[in-house]
Each structure stands twice: as structure tokens, then as C-alpha cells.
Design an enzyme around this catalytic site. Structure first.
Site, PDB file in Angstrom:
ATOM      1  N   LYS A 176       0.845  -1.204   0.000  1.00 42.63           N
ATOM      2  CA  LYS A 176       0.000   0.000   0.000  1.00 42.63           C
ATOM      3  C   LYS A 176       0.877   1.249   0.000  1.00 42.63           C
ATOM      4  CE  LYS A 176      -3.832   2.029   2.698  1.00 42.63           C
ATOM      5  NZ  LYS A 176      -4.622   1.901   3.954  1.00 42.63           N
ATOM      6  N   SER A 233      -9.502   1.820   3.295  1.00 38.67           N
ATOM      7  CA  SER A 233      -8.674   2.555   2.359  1.00 38.67           C
ATOM      8  C   SER A 233      -7.669   1.684   1.611  1.00 38.67           C
ATOM      9  CB  SER A 233      -7.938   3.668   3.111  1.00 38.67           C
ATOM     10  OG  SER A 233      -7.088   3.115   4.092  1.00 38.67           O
ATOM     11  N   SER A 274      -9.490  -0.419   7.559  1.00 42.10           N
ATOM     12  CA  SER A 274      -8.988  -0.344   6.183  1.00 42.10           C
ATOM     13  C   SER A 274      -8.271  -1.567   5.631  1.00 42.10           C
ATOM     14  CB  SER A 274      -8.056   0.852   6.036  1.00 42.10           C
ATOM     15  OG  SER A 274      -8.818   2.016   5.934  1.00 42.10           O
TER      16      SER A 274
HETATM   17  N1  GLN Z   1     -12.850   4.234   6.871  1.00 41.08           N
HETATM   18  C1  GLN Z   1     -12.135   4.713   8.011  1.00 41.08           C
HETATM   19  C2  GLN Z   1     -11.750   6.151   7.802  1.00 41.08           C
HETATM   20  O1  GLN Z   1     -12.120   6.684   6.819  1.00 41.08           O
HETATM   21  C3  GLN Z   1     -10.932   3.854   8.264  1.00 41.08           C
HETATM   22  C4  GLN Z   1      -9.761   4.183   7.442  1.00 41.08           C
HETATM   23  C5  GLN Z   1      -8.563   3.355   7.806  1.00 41.08           C
HETATM   24  O2  GLN Z   1      -8.675   2.342   8.493  1.00 41.08           O
HETATM   25  N2  GLN Z   1      -7.409   3.815   7.395  1.00 41.08           N
HETATM   26  O3  GLN Z   1     -11.098   6.744   8.600  1.00 41.08           O
END
Ligand code: GLN
Length: 475
Positions: free
Chosen positions: A77, A152, A176
Site C-alpha cells: 500500500k 482505504s 482499512s
Molecule cells: N474508513 C475509516 C476512515 O475513513 C478507516 C480508514 C482506515 O482504516 N485507514 O477513517
């Protein structure tokens, strides 16, 4: 060759049925053919990959035993820095950033023989649940191109699901790793906070950020975790806790393990098809000899507001470093220093990132700190205690990963609150620092994957991997 698991890929190279170089080329061919439609990769690191592949091939040619990930093509990532390879975190503000060092998790993957194919797309600074917040392009779910892959770590999940990598690393701050794994039909593991070094992870919310694997099988997740886990002197929050042999632990029987089911995770908003698949999976685990016990997690309803205060507060501090001075985008022709800061940040950050910086700055500001940030920290403690109580009765807790299967691209972009609310089943584990895994447990009528989440005690990834493995083998 593209659908191999880690062991299958490694033994094919070890036994000289193929070479690491040929395998990497096969993956690059697949990426060239399929990724224009999917958008999983932002940057390919072909030179670095082929150099590593040659190293592994030289070992295999000499008949030496390959390391555990010897020659295995993986994706990283883009929030993890890679020496000499552009690392943008999905943001324009880092569009030109070539890091001078490697993230510890990436370095450990390579030291174990992995071939890093490239960097995967993600929501900007990992802020999002659909990958639509990437500054570069959205990712399409390989199972249905009209749908989001989740976020994400959507690029990492899509790369594994579309056979464009054997395994990938993602990061999980509020779901994420687990949520995109569930949307794309792969395995995603978030380790305990502190289990894996965060050195070289571009910070979103430092007390919530975790690095972990996305893979095709539970065993592969165990192999990657074993590779990247353990104390790192470069991250003072990485834990000095011995790392078990997760792979050896997989085969221990699950009979007699107590699985907690919390009604708070099966309430309003849970899609009927997701519910029935998850319930069927719990039945399956019961038929393997697990004992299903009710547990209560009474503060769950407060998890979303708590998460979106703590995470944004930390993000507002972490993202202050992007000022156009030391690295990243700098606005041209500003007349004063403050204008340069302002314009660099305005041009470099996308709308969601700006929204979070503003929310977090507000929550931390004098007069509001006690009402928001401090209160959120207290609720965080209550959420952690909920789990401590539940784990007195249960060895693991089983839940849906996400209330719905993958939604359509564009469905939630105009409604940030709806997007936030969908994180309900995942943010709690990040806040409590406990490990969680998402594994595929069936699909909807529209053939969209559904994810089963298994949560465990602090530093007890072995048990959730074992339960996940038992379910995977039985289904
Ligand atoms: N969807 C969550 C956010 O927008 C989690 C994102 C993540 O785990 N990086 O913060």
C-alpha cells in the site's frame, strides 16, 4: 501462475519449475492487461522487483533453501515508504516524494525473499472506506467493476483478488484492511496494536494505525504476519512480545473454543444477506466443536463518534508536517511564508483530508478539547473494557466485517456521514487495539463477497487465525 498461494509460489521456484523472474514477469503481464480497468497500482517497481527475483533465483540455482517468501510477488500500500520508489499515500501533496528509506514491514518482507511488484492505490492518507478519496484514480472492485473495492487499502485488496499479487500489505486505522478484504473476497488481518512496527508508515492516526496482510488464504496471512511482526527499535510503540509460529499454530483443534456473539453487531443497518451468511458461518464453526456464547459490548453505539474524533485529532497533528518546506508539493509564487504554507496545503490536500484536518483541529482547540477529545478518550477506555469483559467469557468474537457488501462507485461520495457510519463493526477493534481478521464467508445473490470478522484478545492473533483457518478449510 497468478493464482498461486505463497507456499505454492515458493516451492515452484525452489523446485525450479519456474523462476522468480518469470513469475514476476507473469504478474507484470497480468497487471498490464487487467489493471487499466481496476486501478489497483499507482507505481510499479520493476527494477527493484527483478533484482530481488534474480537474487532468489541464484539461491534456488545453488539448491539452497529459500526463505519463507522466497520469490513471492507482493504489493505494498502506498502509505508505506519505499526507498527510491515513489510513495504518495494517495495524495497529490506527496506526488513527487521519493523516500530515502524503507518501511520496516517492507524491509522484513524483502529480507524474507518477497519480490515487491509495486505500490497500491488507496484513499488519500488512508482516509476513506471506498478508495474514491484517492487523489489519483478510484479503484474498481475486481468482482464487479461498477462497485468500490472498499478502503482505504482498496488497491491492495483488489490486487490480491484479481491475481495481480500473491499477497499485499495494507494498513488499518478504522477497518482499512478488513473492510476491503471483505468487499473483494480475500483475507485481511489487522494485528494487535504494537505487534508490527509502524516505522515508515505515513501516519494517519498514530494510536490507531496498524500494518497487516491481505492474502488469498489464512495460512498466507499467518506467513506474512510471522514475517513482519516483532519489536523494532525504530518504533518505540512496537511491542517486546514474543512472536509465535502462527503457521504451526493453525492446525491446533478449535474444538472447545468459546466464540462470543454480541447482539450489538447484529442490529439495525445490517443487510439481511450479510446477516444470514454470517449466521451460517457461526453455525459452521459450532459444528466444528466451537461453543457459541452470548457476549455484550454495550458501548458499541459510541464507537463511530469516538473514532472520528480521536482519528481526526491525531490526523490534524500528523498532517501538519506537510507544509511545502521539507518535502512534498510546494505552491509556486507565494509572496509570504504563510501564504506558501496555505496554498501548498490547499492545492495538495483533497476534500476529505481537509475536512478531517478541520474536524480534528476543532476537537483539539481550547474550549472544545474537554468536551470532544478528552471525552472521546474516556469512551475509548469504556470500549476497551467492553472487550476485556467479553474476553473473560469468549476466546474470540465473531461478527460481520461490514454491514453491507460492496456498494456502487459514487453511491456515498456526497454523504461523508453515511460513509463513516458503515465503519461501525471495524473501528471498535482499532480503538481497543485488539487484533481482527476478515475472511470470505459466502456471497450475496448478486455474487458479491461477504466477510466474517473474528476478533481476538491482545496479542492473540494465533487464536483468530486458527478459527479462521478451521472455517476456511471446512467451507
Ligand atoms: N474508513 C475509516 C476512515 O475513513 C478507516 C480508514 C482506515 O482504516 N485507514 O477513517
Amino acid at each position: 501462475m497468478n493464482s498461486l498461494t505463497i507456499d505454492a509460489a515458493r516451492s515452484a521456484i525452489q523446485e525450479r519449475r519456474t523462476t522468480a523472474a518469470l513469475l514476476a514477469e507473469a504478474f507484470y503481464d497480468r497487471i498490464e492487461k487487467d489493471d487499466p480497468q481496476i486501478g489497483a497500482y499507482l507505481t510499479l517497481s520493476k527494477e527493484r522487483a527483478l533484482a530481488k527475483a534474480e537474487e532468489v533465483d541464484a539461491l534456488a540455482a545453488k539448491g539452497e533453501k529459500l526463505p519463507p517468501l522466497g520469490g513471492v510477488p507482493v504489493a505494498i500500500k502506498d502509505v508505506m515508504v519505499t526507498r527510491g520508489v515513489r510513495s504518495t499515500a494517495g495524495s497529490k501533496i506527496l506526488g513527487n516524494y521519493i523516500p530515502p528509506y524503507d518501511c520496516t514491514a517492507v524491509a522484513r518482507m524483502e529480507a524474507a525473499g518477497a519480490v515487491v511488484l509495486g505500490k497500491t492505490n488507496c484513499d488519500e492518507f488512508a482516509m476513506g472506506s471506498s478508495n474514491e478519496n484517492s487523489a489519483w484514480r478510484p479503484v474498481h472492485n475486481p468482482r464487479d467493476l461498477s462497485r468500490v473495492p472498499g478502503g482505504s487499502s482498496g488497491g491492495s485488496a483488489a490486487a490480491v483478488a484479481a491475481d495481480m499479487a500473491v499477497a499485499a500489505l495494507g494498513s488499518d486505522t478504522g477497518g482499512s484492511i478488513r473492510q476491503p478484504a471483505s468487499f473483494c473476497g480475500v483475507v485481511g488481518l489487522m494485528p494487535t496494536y504494537g505487534r508490527v512496527s509502524r516505522y515508515g508508515l505515513i501516519a494517519f492516526a498514530s494510536s490507531l494505525d496498524h500494518i497487516g496482510p491481505l492474502t488469498k488464504t489464512v495460512k498466507d496471512a499467518a506467513l506474512v504476519l510471522r514475517t513482519i511482526a516483532g519489536r523494532d527499535p525504530m518504533d518505540s510503540t512496537s511491542a517486546e512480545v514474543p512472536v509465535p509460529d502462527y503457521v504451526a499454530e493453525l492446525e491446533k483443534p478449535v474444538r472447545g473454543l468459546k466464540l462470543g456473539v454480541a447482539k450489538e453487531y447484529f442490529g439495525e443497518g445490517l443487510d439481511a444477506e450479510v446477516r444470514s451468511s454470517v449466521e451460517a458461518a457461526i453455525q459452521k464453526l459450532a459444528s466444528l466443536g466451537c461453543e457459541v456464547v452470548p457476549v455484550s459490548l454495550p458501548h458499541t453505539a459510541y464507537a463511530i463518534p469516538t473514532y472520528y474524533i480521536v482519528a481526526t485529532a491525531e490526523a490534524s497533528a500528523n498532517l501538519a508536517r506537510f507544509d511545502g518546506v521539507r518535502y512534498g508539493h510546494r505552491a509556486g509564487d507565494a509572496r509570504t511564508l504563510s501564504e506558501m504554507y496555505r496554498r501548498s496545503r490547499d492545492e495538495g490536500f483533497g476534500a476529505e483530508v481537509k475536512r478531517r484536518i478541520m474536524l480534528g483541529t476543532y476537537a483539539l482547540s481550547a474550549g472544545y478539547y474537554d468536551a470532544y477529545y478528552l471525552k472521546a478518550q474516556r469512551v475509548r477506555t469504556l470500549l476497551t473494557r467492553d472487550f476485556e469483559e467479553a474476553f473473560k467469557k469468549a476466546d474470540a468474537i465473531v461478527t460481520p466485517t461490514s454491514p453491507t457488501a460492496a456498494f456502487k462507485l459514487g453511491d456515498k461520495v456526497d454523504d461523508p456521514l453515511a460513509m463513516y457510519l458503515a465503519d461501525i463493526y471495524t473501528v471498535t477493534a482499532d480503538l481497543a487495539g485488539i487484533p481482527g481478521i476478515s475472511i470470505p464467508c459466502g456471497q450475496t445473490r448478486e455474487k458479491l463477497p461477504i466477510g466474517l470478522q473474528i476478533l481476538g484478545r491482545h496479542f492473540d492473533e494465533a487464536t483468530i487465525l486458527r478459527v479462521a483457518h478451521a472455517y476456511e478449510q471446512a467451507s
